[in-house]
Scaffold this active site. Structure first.
Site, PDB file in Angstrom:
ATOM      1  N   TYR A 478      34.233  13.259  11.116  1.00 39.76           N
ATOM      2  CA  TYR A 478      34.635  12.326  11.548  1.00 39.76           C
ATOM      3  C   TYR A 478      35.886  11.946  11.074  1.00 39.76           C
ATOM      4  CZ  TYR A 478      30.696  12.051  14.366  1.00 39.76           C
ATOM      5  OH  TYR A 478      29.432  12.251  15.369  1.00 39.76           O
TER       6      TYR A 478
HETATM    7  C1  LIG Z   1      33.953  14.949  21.659  1.00 35.97           C
HETATM    8  C2  LIG Z   1      33.195  15.374  20.287  1.00 35.97           C
HETATM    9  C3  LIG Z   1      31.950  15.375  19.739  1.00 35.97           C
HETATM   10  C4  LIG Z   1      31.666  15.583  18.666  1.00 35.97           C
HETATM   11  N1  LIG Z   1      30.340  15.921  18.320  1.00 35.97           N
HETATM   12  C5  LIG Z   1      29.800  16.126  17.087  1.00 35.97           C
HETATM   13  C6  LIG Z   1      28.439  16.122  16.876  1.00 35.97           C
HETATM   14  O1  LIG Z   1      27.714  16.220  17.750  1.00 35.97           O
HETATM   15  N2  LIG Z   1      28.237  16.470  15.550  1.00 35.97           N
HETATM   16  C7  LIG Z   1      29.225  16.671  14.612  1.00 35.97           C
HETATM   17  O2  LIG Z   1      28.710  17.126  13.481  1.00 35.97           O
HETATM   18  N3  LIG Z   1      30.547  16.324  14.849  1.00 35.97           N
HETATM   19  C8  LIG Z   1      30.885  16.347  15.927  1.00 35.97           C
HETATM   20  N4  LIG Z   1      32.168  16.129  16.331  1.00 35.97           N
HETATM   21  C9  LIG Z   1      33.188  16.237  15.249  1.00 35.97           C
HETATM   22  C10 LIG Z   1      33.720  17.610  15.078  1.00 35.97           C
HETATM   23  O3  LIG Z   1      32.353  18.278  14.243  1.00 35.97           O
HETATM   24  C11 LIG Z   1      34.724  17.698  14.218  1.00 35.97           C
HETATM   25  O4  LIG Z   1      35.944  17.203  14.850  1.00 35.97           O
HETATM   26  C12 LIG Z   1      35.007  19.148  14.051  1.00 35.97           C
HETATM   27  O5  LIG Z   1      36.096  19.390  12.869  1.00 35.97           O
HETATM   28  C13 LIG Z   1      35.608  19.869  15.108  1.00 35.97           C
HETATM   29  O6  LIG Z   1      35.791  21.356  14.821  1.00 35.97           O
HETATM   30  P1  LIG Z   1      36.962  21.996  15.805  1.00 35.97           P
HETATM   31  O7  LIG Z   1      37.053  23.390  15.402  1.00 35.97           O
HETATM   32  O8  LIG Z   1      36.631  21.430  17.489  1.00 35.97           O
HETATM   33  O9  LIG Z   1      38.309  21.121  15.505  1.00 35.97           O
HETATM   34  P2  LIG Z   1      39.609  21.699  14.821  1.00 35.97           P
HETATM   35  O10 LIG Z   1      40.522  20.526  15.281  1.00 35.97           O
HETATM   36  O11 LIG Z   1      40.295  22.807  15.596  1.00 35.97           O
HETATM   37  O12 LIG Z   1      39.679  21.675  13.376  1.00 35.97           O
HETATM   38  C14 LIG Z   1      38.926  20.828  12.532  1.00 35.97           C
HETATM   39  C15 LIG Z   1      39.551  20.709  10.955  1.00 35.97           C
HETATM   40  O13 LIG Z   1      39.118  22.069  10.832  1.00 35.97           O
HETATM   41  C16 LIG Z   1      40.053  23.060  10.474  1.00 35.97           C
HETATM   42  N5  LIG Z   1      39.929  24.258  10.909  1.00 35.97           N
HETATM   43  C17 LIG Z   1      39.457  24.719  12.154  1.00 35.97           C
HETATM   44  N6  LIG Z   1      39.330  25.913  12.455  1.00 35.97           N
HETATM   45  C18 LIG Z   1      39.275  26.555  10.963  1.00 35.97           C
HETATM   46  C19 LIG Z   1      39.070  27.613  10.679  1.00 35.97           C
HETATM   47  N7  LIG Z   1      38.859  28.723  11.220  1.00 35.97           N
HETATM   48  N8  LIG Z   1      39.069  27.847   9.210  1.00 35.97           N
HETATM   49  C20 LIG Z   1      39.435  26.974   8.409  1.00 35.97           C
HETATM   50  N9  LIG Z   1      39.671  25.816   8.849  1.00 35.97           N
HETATM   51  C21 LIG Z   1      39.534  25.411  10.226  1.00 35.97           C
HETATM   52  C22 LIG Z   1      41.369  22.392  10.829  1.00 35.97           C
HETATM   53  O14 LIG Z   1      42.642  22.596  10.422  1.00 35.97           O
HETATM   54  C23 LIG Z   1      41.026  20.931  11.157  1.00 35.97           C
HETATM   55  O15 LIG Z   1      41.400  20.477   9.524  1.00 35.97           O
HETATM   56  C24 LIG Z   1      32.641  15.682  17.587  1.00 35.97           C
HETATM   57  C25 LIG Z   1      33.935  15.657  17.923  1.00 35.97           C
HETATM   58  C26 LIG Z   1      34.365  15.242  19.186  1.00 35.97           C
HETATM   59  C27 LIG Z   1      35.665  15.000  19.436  1.00 35.97           C
END
Ligand SMILES: Cc1cc2nc3c(=O)[nH]c(=O)nc-3n(C[C@H](O)[C@H](O)[C@H](O)COP(=O)(O)OP(=O)(O)OC[C@H]3O[C@@H](n4cnc5c(N)ncnc54)[C@H](O)[C@@H]3O)c2cc1C
Ligand SMILES: *[C@@H]1O[C@H](CO)[C@@H](O)[C@H](O)[C@H]1NC(C)=O
Ligand SMILES: *[C@@H]1O[C@H](CO)[C@@H](O)[C@H](O)[C@H]1NC(C)=O
Ligand SMILES: *[C@@H]1O[C@H](CO)[C@@H](O)[C@H](O)[C@H]1NC(C)=O
Ligand SMILES: *[C@@H]1O[C@H](CO)[C@@H](O)[C@H](O)[C@H]1NC(C)=O
Ligand SMILES: *[C@@H]1O[C@H](CO)[C@@H](O)[C@H](O)[C@H]1NC(C)=O
Ligand SMILES: *[C@@H]1O[C@H](CO)[C@@H](O)[C@H](O)[C@H]1NC(C)=O
Ligand SMILES: *[C@@H]1O[C@H](CO)[C@@H](O)[C@H](O)[C@H]1NC(C)=O
Length: 542
Positions: A478
């Protein structure tokens, strides 16, 4: 130190880049040509390179921007987006970005609360993992290899189809969250009190490091393998895939939602919930979400508390348990619905449940999410006094809070049994619950977004007396740049230690140690990436 200085100075870089471009005799000195030359498959890499000149640049960029706060005309845009088809495209992008002084932002699902996966203040390249999203399930051994670009919904869909509903993965509620970011930061969901965080169930991984080496668990060693399971994305390399442990689920779960207004004693009930919920059996997920609403009776504003829970078992088992533990809530059979695990995901997300195909829809917009939002998190270690809730309600009655919500998510269960240092995620025993404050607004209000952000800061400031202290704990997934930011994506150890302690507590030191070992020049960085320890670095040079 020389190359360090170079990579951290965008202006110097621009000068050198245009100079070398102008006098270039070697194709390699142009970033795009470098990519083609250093990928083992030059014909296919050009199909996955998007510059501002490509007509689909904007649609690729916008495809997973979830928070419109970071999609304005003044938001910095990447020089290039690469959507790798295989590891050699990732290796080439790392090599050429280092050579030409670009920062890399890694994007899997794009859900980062602060947009760090697709926005940077220095010249940058996005590696978007969208094409690396295979899911390979081994039902017999209850394991799966899932690539970072898959979304949770794709993993869920495949598990359910192939196990006929007998297996699950303990992950989040929103199907469009990306595997890459989610597993990098911990990841909780409906099953976390039974099976721990998603990252507690990771047993192997594939990572490309700053040198372009492709490392599995054995090759990377236990320190780095520890760090990537909760230390936050974007610090240690590009995670390509993860091997996860699947878990068994019963055919029937029970979910309920009970709403209470202030007039229906919501305050008393939440106050009581604080000591009841963390002690419920591991089979429970229990949460409360509060919002402000107009009363259906007199139209005056009131607070609506929605108590929701999921239970790994049937209604007949659940009702007597709730009557024993929390009779004041008055749960009755009519409040409950029996369903399968996968239906519980759709139920909690308030998504249509006719077909599971919705899980594969990467563009699905959650009905619970405002176009623009700001969120913050806290951990509560002793119950908040009843009187203090009045202050929270009065914040929710302020004008900016028309689309705000405050959630309480019970910890306990399995979370109490896992050591604080087993993974970088430190918020284990001793925490009653997590709080999440979110304020949302319409896209067209963006110009006034500062008002909403200020509201969230006022609420956060008020809550300071009632939540964890020294450090005030926060959940890395978060992400909140208010709790300590390094300007322009530069990270220094002293600045980093402010937010680092909040997210990781004592685990921060080990994360810094690992970072210093694997990426001493701090190539993989963003506003809240783990900084290397410069003094140790100097010592190593002697
Ligand atoms: C609508 C919504 C619902 C959510 N629900 C939950 C929930 O139920 N439980 C929970 O724990 N969290 C929840 N989250 C938070 C979520 O876990 C984080 O935002 C998570 O980081 C998102 O991962 P992403 O790959 O979608 O995001 P991205 O924006 O793609 O990545 C997030 C971070 O990780 C890095 N990253 C991404 N991919 C990689 C990779 N392959 N290797 C290294 N670094 C990488 C990025 O650079 C960035 O710093 C929610 C968020 C939203 C917006
Ligand atoms: C984008 O444009 C470049 C040339 O400017 C071209 O080489 C590349 O193939 C294009 N990318 C895509 C995905 O079409
Ligand atoms: C985009 O096209 C213009 C004009 O053709 C060219 O000058 C520029 O270098 C191109 N930019 C990129 C990033 O390819
Ligand atoms: C080269 O690309 C192919 C895919 O076309 C991939 O399978 C292979 O692993 C790559 N080889 C190297 C050395 O990166
Ligand atoms: C799949 O699950 C359903 C419902 O649980 C069950 O009725 C059916 O027999 C199962 N099919 C197989 C092939 O196991
Ligand atoms: C609220 O609680 C009081 C006692 O604390 C009780 O008398 C009253 O009936 C409750 N109201 C509702 C609507 O449950
Ligand atoms: C609630 O009431 C206020 C005024 O009393 C009104 O402006 C607002 O639109 C109402 N909100 C909803 C959701 O009905
Ligand atoms: C599916 O959705 C319908 C309509 O919202 C609802 O009535 C039903 O209870 C849902 N079923 C499950 C199992 O959640």
């Amino acid at each position: 130190m020389k190359s360090l200085h170079f990579s951290m100075s965008p202006f110097l870089f621009v000068v050198l880049f245009s100079l070398s471009w102008a006098i270039s005799a070697h194709a390699d000195e142009n970033f795009l040509d470098c990519l083609s030359l250093h990928s083992n498959d030059s014909s296919s890499i050009s199909k996955v390179i998007y510059t501002q000149n490509n007509s689909s640049y904007s649609s690729v960029l916008d495809s997973t921007i979830r928070n419109f706060r970071f999609n304005t005309p003044t938001t910095p845009k990447p020089f290039v987006i690469v959507t790798p088809l295989h590891v050699s495209h990732i290796q080439a992008t790392i090599y050429c970005s280092r050579k030409h002084g670009f920062q890399i932002r890694i994007r899997s699902g794009g859900h980062d609360f602060e947009g760090l996966s697709y926005v940077s203040e220095v010249p940058f390249v996005i590696v978007d993992m969208v094409n690396l999203r295979s899911v390979d399930i081994d039902i017999e051994n209850k394991v799966a290899w899932v690539q970072s670009g898959a979304i949770l919904g794709e993993l869920y869909y495949n598990i359910v189809e192939q196990s006929n509903g007998t297996l699950a993965f303990p992950a989040g509620l929103c199907p469009t969250v990306g595997i890459g970011g989610y597993l990098s930061g911990g990841g909780y969901g409906l099953l976390f009190r039974k099976y721990g965080l998603a990252t507690d169930n990771v047993i192997d991984a594939q990572l490309v490091d700053v040198k372009g080496r492709v490392l599995d668990r054995k090759a990377m060693g236990e320190d780095l393998f520890w760090a990537i399971r909760g230390g936050g994305g974007g610090s240690f390399g590009i995670a390509v895939a993860w091997k996860v442990q699947l878990v068994s689920v019963p055919a029937t779960m029970t979910l309920f939602t009970i709403t209470k207004t202030l007039e229906q004693n919501a305050t008393k009930l939440i106050h009581h919930w604080q000591s009841v919920a963390p002690k419920l059996p591991d089979e429970f997920y229990s949460g409360v979400t509060v919002t402000r609403v107009n009363s259906s009776q007199d139209g005056k504003m009131t607070i609506l508390a929605s108590f929701h829970a999921s239970f790994l078992g049937g209604i007949d088992e659940l009702i007597p348990l709730m009557q024993e533990r929390f009779p004041e809530l008055g749960l009755v059979r009519e409040d409950c619905t029996e369903m399968s695990w996968i239906e519980s995901i759709l139920y909690m997300g308030q998504l249509p449940n006719e077909t599971l195909n919705i899980l594969l829809d990467r563009t699905l917009q959650s009905p619970l999410l405002s176009p623009s939002f700001k969120s913050k998190s806290d951990y509560v270690r002793k119950p908040i006094p009843e009187i203090a809730f009045q202050g929270i309600w009065s914040k929710l009655f302020e004008e900016e809070a028309h689309s705000a919500s405050i959630s309480f998510i019970a910890y306990g269960g399995k979370m109490d049994e896992i050591s604080d240092s087993a993974t970088p995620f430190p918020h284990r025993a001793g925490n009653l619950y997590k709080m999440v404050y979110s304020v949302g607004w319409q896209e067209e209000d963006n110009i006034r977004s500062q008002r909403y952000i200020s509201w969230s800061r006022r609420l956060y400031s008020y809550m300071g007396s009632f939540v964890s202290k020294s450090p005030r704990q926060s959940y890395i997934n978060y992400r909140d740049l208010d709790i300590g930011t390094n300007s322009k994506g530069k990270t220094s150890f002293t600045q980093g230690s402010v937010w680092g302690r909040k997210y990781f507590m004592n685990n921060f030191d080990r994360l810094v140690h690992v970072k210093t070992m694997v990426d001493p020049q701090n190539f993989f960085r963003h506003e809240q990436s783990i900084p290397p320890h410069f003094s140790r670095l100097k010592k190593n040079h002697h």
